[in-house]
Design an enzyme around this catalytic site. Structure first.
Site, PDB file in Angstrom:
ATOM      1  N   ASP A 151       0.930 -22.135  85.553  1.00 35.85           N
ATOM      2  CA  ASP A 151       1.301 -20.822  86.072  1.00 35.85           C
ATOM      3  C   ASP A 151       2.273 -20.977  87.239  1.00 35.85           C
ATOM      4  O   ASP A 151       3.242 -20.235  87.356  1.00 35.85           O
ATOM      5  CB  ASP A 151       0.059 -20.037  86.513  1.00 35.85           C
ATOM      6  CG  ASP A 151      -0.870 -19.745  85.353  1.00 35.85           C
ATOM      7  OD1 ASP A 151      -0.444 -19.015  84.438  1.00 35.85           O
ATOM      8  OD2 ASP A 151      -1.999 -20.257  85.334  1.00 35.85           O
ATOM      9  N   ASP A 156       5.400 -15.678  87.985  1.00 41.08           N
ATOM     10  CA  ASP A 156       4.834 -15.672  86.638  1.00 41.08           C
ATOM     11  C   ASP A 156       3.643 -14.725  86.726  1.00 41.08           C
ATOM     12  O   ASP A 156       2.590 -15.087  87.256  1.00 41.08           O
ATOM     13  CB  ASP A 156       4.384 -17.073  86.222  1.00 41.08           C
ATOM     14  CG  ASP A 156       3.748 -17.083  84.844  1.00 41.08           C
ATOM     15  OD1 ASP A 156       4.211 -16.341  83.954  1.00 41.08           O
ATOM     16  OD2 ASP A 156       2.775 -17.836  84.651  1.00 41.08           O
ATOM     17  N   GLU A 175       9.030 -13.278  85.179  1.00 43.32           N
ATOM     18  CA  GLU A 175       8.992 -13.472  83.734  1.00 43.32           C
ATOM     19  C   GLU A 175       8.531 -12.180  83.072  1.00 43.32           C
ATOM     20  O   GLU A 175       7.554 -11.568  83.497  1.00 43.32           O
ATOM     21  CB  GLU A 175       8.046 -14.620  83.373  1.00 43.32           C
ATOM     22  CG  GLU A 175       8.108 -14.992  81.902  1.00 43.32           C
ATOM     23  CD  GLU A 175       7.336 -16.247  81.583  1.00 43.32           C
ATOM     24  OE1 GLU A 175       7.955 -17.324  81.558  1.00 43.32           O
ATOM     25  OE2 GLU A 175       6.117 -16.144  81.393  1.00 43.32           O
TER      26      GLU A 175
END
Length: 189
Positions: A145, A12, A72
């Site tokens: 996160d 992420d 992502e």
């Protein structure tokens, strides 16, 4: 642990906090190898932080030898400077994987949520709850996160070999959290 047939490093990206997770797939079971965040010092300039991101991803690759890398995709926001910083962080992480010949896959936040919860409009709490059913999360884990990175890795595993879904109409379908859990008991635990 038996030899995994796939190891996925999920990221992420962030310019201040980068979530990361490593999963192994052993006999269709998801084994969590690592989940954490890299907190980047805000006192350092952007280039130093990008260097730290590259080094951390390279370190994870050397340690776990992932066969695949999932990240992502940045969502489109209104702040152009934030988007630029996020894109750079993402690019540096991807470059670390590509430099070590690891295939890279990118997933939109909506697609990640869809893969984990059954709805692309799920909130972080719903994603977290579903992840708890899919893998044994460490006690006291509170960083979204880190869990976002895990969700990206698991999304990649679930998407293995599947084509990217295409929207055939603009009509929205409504799916509830409870309905998804009832229809997918194998994903709930």
């Amino acid at each position: 642990m038996e030899k995994p047939h796939k190891i996925v490093l999920g990221i992420d990206p962030g310019s201040v906090i980068m979530g990361y997770s490593v999963i192994a797939i052993v006999k269709d079971k998801i084994k969590l190898l690592e989940i954490n965040v890299l907190k980047l010092p805000t006192k350092k300039d952007n280039y130093e932080r990008l260097h730290l991101i590259y080094d951390k991803v390279a370190e994870l690759i050397k340690l776990y030898k992932p066969t695949e890398f999932a990240i992502e995709a940045p969502f489109f926001g209104k702040n152009v400077q934030s988007m630029l910083k996020l894109g750079r962080a993402q690019g540096v992480a991807m470059a670390a994987a590509l430099s070590m010949n690891i295939p890279v896959a990118e997933y939109s936040p909506k697609r990640v949520k869809q893969a984990i919860t059954g709805t692309g409009n799920a909130d972080k709490e719903q994603v977290f709850k579903m992840l708890q059913h899919l893998v044994q999360l460490p006690e006291g884990l509170v960083s979204f996160d880190a869990t976002d990175a895990l969700a990206v890795a698991i999304c990649h595993h679930f998407s293995d070999g599947l084509p990217t879904p295409k929207r055939t109409s603009r009509k929205k379908t409504v799916s509830s959290w409870e309905k998804f859990m009832q229809e997918n008991p194998d994903r709930v635990g």
